[in-house]
Motif scaffolding. Structure first.
Motif, PDB file in Angstrom:
ATOM      1  N   VAL A 213      36.867  28.933  45.151  1.00  0.00           N
ATOM      2  CA  VAL A 213      36.238  30.229  45.423  1.00  0.00           C
ATOM      3  C   VAL A 213      37.046  31.391  44.839  1.00  0.00           C
ATOM      4  O   VAL A 213      36.698  32.556  45.038  1.00  0.00           O
ATOM      5  CB  VAL A 213      36.052  30.453  46.945  1.00  0.00           C
ATOM      6  N   TYR A 214      38.122  31.085  44.114  1.00  0.00           N
ATOM      7  CA  TYR A 214      39.000  32.143  43.601  1.00  0.00           C
ATOM      8  C   TYR A 214      39.201  31.935  42.100  1.00  0.00           C
ATOM      9  O   TYR A 214      39.801  30.943  41.677  1.00  0.00           O
ATOM     10  CB  TYR A 214      40.341  32.092  44.325  1.00  0.00           C
ATOM     11  N   PRO A 215      38.724  32.856  41.244  1.00  0.00           N
ATOM     12  CA  PRO A 215      38.709  32.600  39.798  1.00  0.00           C
ATOM     13  C   PRO A 215      39.923  33.106  39.017  1.00  0.00           C
ATOM     14  O   PRO A 215      39.947  32.993  37.797  1.00  0.00           O
ATOM     15  CB  PRO A 215      37.453  33.354  39.356  1.00  0.00           C
ATOM     16  N   ILE A 216      40.913  33.672  39.705  1.00  0.00           N
ATOM     17  CA  ILE A 216      42.033  34.298  38.980  1.00  0.00           C
ATOM     18  C   ILE A 216      43.249  33.373  38.992  1.00  0.00           C
ATOM     19  O   ILE A 216      43.860  33.137  40.037  1.00  0.00           O
ATOM     20  CB  ILE A 216      42.402  35.658  39.599  1.00  0.00           C
ATOM     21  N   LEU A 217      43.595  32.853  37.826  1.00  0.00           N
ATOM     22  CA  LEU A 217      44.776  31.999  37.691  1.00  0.00           C
ATOM     23  C   LEU A 217      45.967  32.863  37.296  1.00  0.00           C
ATOM     24  O   LEU A 217      45.934  33.551  36.269  1.00  0.00           O
ATOM     25  CB  LEU A 217      44.531  30.920  36.632  1.00  0.00           C
ATOM     26  N   LYS A 218      47.008  32.826  38.116  1.00  0.00           N
ATOM     27  CA  LYS A 218      48.202  33.621  37.845  1.00  0.00           C
ATOM     28  C   LYS A 218      49.341  32.692  37.460  1.00  0.00           C
ATOM     29  O   LYS A 218      49.725  31.818  38.233  1.00  0.00           O
ATOM     30  CB  LYS A 218      48.573  34.445  39.075  1.00  0.00           C
TER      31      LYS A 218
ATOM     32  N   VAL B 136      46.871  27.988  44.889  1.00  0.00           N
ATOM     33  CA  VAL B 136      48.206  28.597  44.965  1.00  0.00           C
ATOM     34  C   VAL B 136      48.128  30.080  44.612  1.00  0.00           C
ATOM     35  O   VAL B 136      48.727  30.931  45.285  1.00  0.00           O
ATOM     36  CB  VAL B 136      49.193  27.863  44.032  1.00  0.00           C
ATOM     37  N   SER B 137      47.361  30.411  43.558  1.00  0.00           N
ATOM     38  CA  SER B 137      47.202  31.823  43.170  1.00  0.00           C
ATOM     39  C   SER B 137      46.559  32.628  44.292  1.00  0.00           C
ATOM     40  O   SER B 137      46.937  33.775  44.546  1.00  0.00           O
ATOM     41  CB  SER B 137      46.345  31.926  41.904  1.00  0.00           C
ATOM     42  N   LEU B 138      45.581  32.028  44.960  1.00  0.00           N
ATOM     43  CA  LEU B 138      44.913  32.696  46.080  1.00  0.00           C
ATOM     44  C   LEU B 138      45.902  32.984  47.203  1.00  0.00           C
ATOM     45  O   LEU B 138      45.946  34.100  47.739  1.00  0.00           O
ATOM     46  CB  LEU B 138      43.770  31.814  46.593  1.00  0.00           C
ATOM     47  N   ILE B 139      46.705  32.004  47.565  1.00  0.00           N
ATOM     48  CA  ILE B 139      47.698  32.195  48.634  1.00  0.00           C
ATOM     49  C   ILE B 139      48.687  33.287  48.251  1.00  0.00           C
ATOM     50  O   ILE B 139      49.009  34.176  49.047  1.00  0.00           O
ATOM     51  CB  ILE B 139      48.432  30.869  48.930  1.00  0.00           C
ATOM     52  N   GLU B 140      49.163  33.244  47.006  1.00  0.00           N
ATOM     53  CA  GLU B 140      50.164  34.219  46.558  1.00  0.00           C
ATOM     54  C   GLU B 140      49.590  35.627  46.426  1.00  0.00           C
ATOM     55  O   GLU B 140      50.329  36.608  46.523  1.00  0.00           O
ATOM     56  CB  GLU B 140      50.760  33.763  45.223  1.00  0.00           C
ATOM     57  N   SER B 141      48.277  35.724  46.224  1.00  0.00           N
ATOM     58  CA  SER B 141      47.657  37.045  46.054  1.00  0.00           C
ATOM     59  C   SER B 141      47.684  37.864  47.340  1.00  0.00           C
ATOM     60  O   SER B 141      47.643  39.093  47.307  1.00  0.00           O
ATOM     61  CB  SER B 141      46.203  36.884  45.597  1.00  0.00           C
ATOM     62  N   GLY B 142      47.730  37.173  48.475  1.00  0.00           N
ATOM     63  CA  GLY B 142      47.676  37.875  49.757  1.00  0.00           C
ATOM     64  C   GLY B 142      46.269  38.259  50.165  1.00  0.00           C
ATOM     65  O   GLY B 142      46.052  38.790  51.262  1.00  0.00           O
ATOM     66  N   GLU B 143      45.294  38.002  49.304  1.00  0.00           N
ATOM     67  CA  GLU B 143      43.908  38.335  49.633  1.00  0.00           C
ATOM     68  C   GLU B 143      43.372  37.390  50.712  1.00  0.00           C
ATOM     69  O   GLU B 143      43.726  36.218  50.761  1.00  0.00           O
ATOM     70  CB  GLU B 143      43.032  38.232  48.379  1.00  0.00           C
ATOM     71  N   TYR B 144      42.526  37.906  51.557  1.00  0.00           N
ATOM     72  CA  TYR B 144      41.806  37.144  52.587  1.00  0.00           C
ATOM     73  C   TYR B 144      42.699  36.607  53.708  1.00  0.00           C
ATOM     74  O   TYR B 144      42.229  35.867  54.568  1.00  0.00           O
ATOM     75  CB  TYR B 144      41.015  35.984  51.962  1.00  0.00           C
ATOM     76  N   ASN B 145      43.994  36.927  53.680  1.00  0.00           N
ATOM     77  CA  ASN B 145      44.883  36.483  54.761  1.00  0.00           C
ATOM     78  C   ASN B 145      44.747  34.976  55.006  1.00  0.00           C
ATOM     79  O   ASN B 145      44.615  34.506  56.143  1.00  0.00           O
ATOM     80  CB  ASN B 145      44.555  37.249  56.055  1.00  0.00           C
ATOM     81  N   VAL B 146      44.802  34.208  53.930  1.00  0.00           N
ATOM     82  CA  VAL B 146      44.500  32.776  53.989  1.00  0.00           C
ATOM     83  C   VAL B 146      45.412  32.019  54.952  1.00  0.00           C
ATOM     84  O   VAL B 146      44.961  31.125  55.672  1.00  0.00           O
ATOM     85  CB  VAL B 146      44.587  32.149  52.576  1.00  0.00           C
TER      86      VAL B 146
END
Length: 741
Positions: free
Chosen positions: A429-434, A458-468
């Motif tokens: 659900v997260y399209p941004i690869l960092k 991993v990128s989603l977790i590191e982004s801080g978005e959505y408080n995963v």
């Protein structure tokens, strides 16, 4: 080993030297193990010796299933019995045959014999006298004959209306339980219900519900319910409630000494009906609607016009809970943990965050990866623990040592695995690869999202978005944040989750350097070192390093076990999904028809030929020829390879190419048909036994979609996953395709 210690093991030995091994752990339930099945028909009469520790008791000419149940009931003792009480004992208290029978029971229970020997002796007693027992005494005798050790009873008593001593029957009953059955702990719960007073009717259900809920919630013991004695309305309501609370009940017939077990089952409220009436209930409670304005059927539950017959506040709470998570969420797995803070975190994470993250899935045309997939993995993990045993499943060097106060490494292992089961696929659900200081937007390129979704997680977790992971802010008021729980160790807990999620796919090796997609990892300059090396640099605590690697191995393995029809939801859904996917390919085909494709560094001639082949096969996909899906998948796989070759030469230009995006979507969609068939071929996969360091796993075919070649391929895939996860270094597996109809 005492009756209160766990886990427990008993054996059933048969005359031909075969034996059945029964394990019990209160957190995990039962598991059975045997070299070969003692009998195909468990209803057959046998001579069997039940062995527990150094005790052996021979039961002759007994139904095998009955012998198994006696053993199980003994192992899951001591038990608490909830006993509604009638007034029958007042008429029988001085009956000589009753008293003689009770004295014999007392003599047996006070003897020094092993408990199952006592059970055998009571089962062999002559029936004379038993018929003179009160219903409560008769049922308790029957429960003992079933193998239970009852050491606690809660009597639910109503007053004997019109009598000066309204509760005298409860006094006699308590005396009988203490004196003859050696039950030391007895409580009495009073419910003020009078058949001749209508004003007491409306509170009967709610009072019974409150009482039952209070008793069940405060104990961890096996709880059984007497569904025989007291007023019929009370036993009827208790029967409904015990099915809701998933507790077993027992019933004795008036003119028979047999005892019927009413097994626990998942009865629940009708939530579709509640969805319809809940707005009216809320309006009535808030005063915005009057009693006469609500529907007639809803008026019926208010027996006196103001008090509901049913526990509406509890029902409303459950209704809102079900709206968040309508199906099972892996609750049995969560209950295995000891630490309450970790359990609350997991439960809130599932219900308030991770379940709802699947809004906006980047690749919805795949087989199901969302909450039901995670729920199935939780259950697969739970049942694997159940058959292997918790410590054998975890296999940690220091499971009982504490990571921080109140949290053992065993609990930490279960916690991290539980989080990762729900979070590992959220990269969909997260399209941004960092990667380092660069970002790649992969939206519109489903093959890349599929192959890199673990990196995207991993990128989603590191982004801080959505408080995963609720690192600093809790999911809700019912749970704590990771910072609240782990304090200064929060960072390495987050690191552990990221590593477990990142290494759940075959893209990366856990212990060796084997990888499936070396080209893809090279394109994005991703670290491809084995987990056992990476974890040394990311986490300093050696025990946590071990926990992380172990959890990653199990996640990779059980993720590969979720191959079953439920992943295509239902047959009707699957048929529509196939048709939709074929049509979606047609829509994309129209976007590039008549155009000369110009994908940066792409082999245009090869791409055009593969597309032509896919479009031709796509028109046949709805036919009954099962080989079409395999043919189109082969062409699509080759097309993806050509696209990845182009991406490798210039990933920036490739991701900006609208034509590359369209062709990627076509290739991805064309690869899904074979997966629909693969998952549809299996009803379920279940670990069934652990014996001689071997985990036995059964594949149960879908009887309405029998594909032997698919089943064999699934079997081989599971064996390969076991090898690649390096769990093979720990234990063997035997995968069995169930041939029985």
């Amino acid at each position: 080993m005492s009756i209160d210690s766990f886990p427990k093991i008993a054996f059933l030995k048969f005359p031909d030297n075969r034996q059945l091994e029964i394990h019990y752990d209160p957190k995990l339930g039962f598991s059975l193990s045997f070299e070969s099945a003692p009998l195909d028909d468990v209803s057959e009469k046998v001579n069997v010796t039940i062995v527990y520790e150094n005790h052996e008791v021979l039961f002759e000419n007994i139904n095998l299933l009955e012998a198994i149940r006696i053993t199980k009931n003994f192992l899951k003792s001591p038990a608490l019995m909830i006993c509604p009480a009638g007034i029958n004992i007042l008429n029988k208290r001085n009956d000589n045959e009753r008293l003689l029978y009770l004295e014999k029971i007392k003599e047996i229970l006070n003897s020094s014999d092993f408990y199952l020997e006592k059970v055998k002796r009571i089962r062999s007693m002559k029936e004379a006298g038993k018929k003179n027992l009160s219903p409560e005494e008769s049922l308790l005798t029957g429960v003992i004959e079933k193998g239970f050790v009852v050491d606690e009873i809660v009597i639910i008593g109503t007053p004997n209306e019109g009598k000066e001593e309204r509760y005298k029957h409860l006094v006699f009953l308590e005396h009988s339980f203490r004196s003859y059955f050696n039950v030391e702990k007895i409580e009495i719960e009073h419910i003020e219900f009078y058949p001749n007073r209508e004003e007491t009717y409306s509170v009967l259900f709610t009072e019974l519900w409150r009482t039952l809920q209070k008793i069940i919630s405060r104990t961890k013991k096996t709880t059984i319910i007497n569904a025989t004695s007291s007023y019929k309305i009370i036993t009827s309501l208790l029967t409904i409630m015990m099915l809701y609370f998933k507790k077993s009940g027992f019933y004795t017939f008036e003119k028979s000494n047999n005892i019927l077990e009413i097994p626990s089952f998942g009865l629940d409220w009708n939530y579709s009906y509640l969805d319809e009436i809940m707005p009216q209930i809320k309006a009535l409670k808030s005063g915005k609607s009057s009693f006469l304005e609500i529907t007639e059927e809803l008026q019926g539950i208010y027996l006196d016009g103001k008090t509901s017959y049913y526990p509406l506040e509890e029902i409303e709470r459950l209704y809102h809970e079900k709206r968040d998570v309508p199906f099972d969420y892996g609750g049995k797995y969560i209950e295995v943990l000891d630490n309450e803070e970790l359990k609350s975190y997991l439960e809130s994470g599932v219900k308030k965050r991770w379940t709802h993250m699947w809004i906006g899935d980047q690749i919805p045309e795949t087989v199901e990866h969302s909450q039901r997939h995670s729920r199935r993995l939780m259950n697969l993990a739970y049942h694997t623990m159940r058959v292997m045993g918790l410590n054998r499943f975890a296999n940690l060097k220091n499971p009982d040592q504490e990571y921080i106060d109140g949290i053992s490494y065993l609990d930490l292992f279960l916690f991290l695995l539980g989080i990762s089961i729900y979070v590992h696929d959220l990269g969909h659900v997260y399209p941004i690869l960092k990667v380092k200081n660069r970002e790649y937007i992969l939206e519109g390129f489903p093959p890349l999202i599929r192959d890199l979704h673990s990196e995207l997680t991993v990128s989603l977790i590191e982004s801080g978005e959505y408080n995963v992971l609720a690192e600093e802010k809790p999911f809700d008021s019912e749970s704590k944040s990771l910072r609240d729980i782990f304090k200064e160790k929060t960072k390495e807990i987050v690191e552990a989750v990221k590593l477990i999620c990142r290494y759940h796919r075959r893209n990366l090796p856990i212990e060796d350097d084997f990888m499936e997609e070396k080209r893809l990892m090279k394109i994005f300059n991703l670290d491809t070192n084995p987990l056992v090396e990476v974890v040394l640099n990311k986490i300093t605590d050696e025990n946590l390093q071990e926990v992380t690697v172990r959890a990653a191995k199990w996640l990779q393995f059980i993720d590969g076990l979720d191959v079953q029809a439920d992943r295509v939801i239902t047959d009707s859904y699957q048929k529509m999904r196939v048709e939709r996917t074929a049509n979606e390919i047609s829509y994309l085909q129209k976007k590039i028809e008549g155009k000369k494709l110009s994908i940066p560094h792409g082999d245009a001639k090869k791409i055009e030929q593969l597309l032509k082949d896919i479009f031709s096969l796509k028109d046949k996909i709805l036919s009954s020829d099962k080989n079409v899906a395999k043919e189109i998948e082969s062409k699509a796989k080759e097309l993806e390879k050509v696209l990845y070759e182009a991406a490798e030469k210039d990933i920036e230009r490739f991701l900006k190419s609208s034509e590359a995006e369209i062709v990627s979507k076509i290739a991805f969609k064309a690869r899904q048909f074979v997966h629909f068939n693969k998952h549809r071929a299996v009803s379920s996969i279940m670990p069934v036994m652990f014996r001689n360091n071997t985990l036995f796993i059964k594949i149960f075919p879908n009887p309405s979609f029998n594909m032997k070649d698919e089943l064999q391929k699934i079997k081989e895939d599971i064996e390969e996953e076991h090898k690649r996860s390096h769990l093979k270094d720990d234990f063997e597996i035997e995968v069995i395709i169930n041939e029985r109809n």
